[in-house]
Write an enzyme that holds these catalytic residues in place. Structure first.
Site, PDB file in Angstrom:
ATOM      1  CG  HIS A  37      -0.151   0.125   2.515  1.00  0.00           C
ATOM      2  ND1 HIS A  37       0.389  -0.979   3.156  1.00  0.00           N
ATOM      3  CD2 HIS A  37       0.225   1.203   3.255  1.00  0.00           C
ATOM      4  CE1 HIS A  37       1.051  -0.571   4.230  1.00  0.00           C
ATOM      5  NE2 HIS A  37       0.976   0.750   4.318  1.00  0.00           N
ATOM      6  CG  HIS A 120       7.528   4.882   0.818  1.00  0.00           C
ATOM      7  ND1 HIS A 120       7.204   5.967   1.618  1.00  0.00           N
ATOM      8  CD2 HIS A 120       7.549   3.797   1.649  1.00  0.00           C
ATOM      9  CE1 HIS A 120       7.040   5.560   2.858  1.00  0.00           C
ATOM     10  NE2 HIS A 120       7.242   4.248   2.910  1.00  0.00           N
TER      11      HIS A 120
END
Length: 198
Positions: A37, A120
């Site tokens: 995620h 990220h």
């Protein structure tokens, strides 16, 4: 109380591309593919009524869906690396969405995250991995990029204390404008109506 955070989910094709980055690094604990995620805002452990206020405020977020491409790899912790990650091609829409959620959290008194937002996807957590090994790993994979995908919603996720993060549970989901979520709901209810009428 579970830890809460807002996030973008990673679609299957992009997750498959990310999974090809696994391996080749000693001391790495690789994140399970289903737990990939992109965290928008870490909220933490909050009381139930605060979580409800956050959800209610986020309900009013009104933003369009947008394309996103994961590209490049990096590491957190230069002298003592503790995680490797895949980065994101710069996206004004992503930054605007994150900034709005940040403003909502601040307004509701959620402690701010001291770290600057660096979009990220964490690939692995590291323990006792040498900086040289990390440098070799990153240089061998520096040209990584996924095919662009469309971000059609963002979610509120929860996690319990566990080794390596996860399992993560989607507690709430908010569609972005122009995404297909509305048409999926409409087509589902239309097919339900035709089933009932038969």
């Amino acid at each position: 109380m579970p830890r809460l955070f807002t996030a973008l989910e990673i679609p299957r094709d992009a997750a498959l591309s990310l999974s090809l980055l696994r391996g080749g690094l000693s001391g790495a604990r690789w994140i399970d593919v289903e737990n990939y995620h992109l965290t928008l805002r870490f909220i933490g452990d909050v009381e139930g009524h605060v979580a409800d206020e956050i959800v209610e405020a986020i309900d009013r977020v009104d933003r369009p869906g947008f394309p996103l491409t994961l590209s490049g790899v990096g590491a957190f912790g230069q002298k003592k690396p503790h995680a490797v990650w895949a980065g994101v091609t710069p996206s004004p829409e992503l930054n605007a969405l994150q900034a709005e959620i940040e403003r909502i959290c601040k307004r509701l008194g959620v402690p701010s995250d001291p770290r600057k937002f660096t979009p990220h996807v964490t690939l692995a957590r590291l323990r006792n991995t040498s900086p040289l090994d990390v440098a070799h790993y990153l240089s061998a994979r520096g040209n990584f990029a996924t095919v662009p995908f469309r971000v059609g919603r963002f979610v509120l996720m929860s996690s319990r204390d566990s080794v390596g993060g996860g399992p993560y549970i989607v507690e709430e989901a908010w569609p972005l404008n122009g995404s297909d979520a509305g048409s999926l709901i409409r087509s589902a209810s239309a097919s339900e109506a035709s089933r009932i009428m038969r």
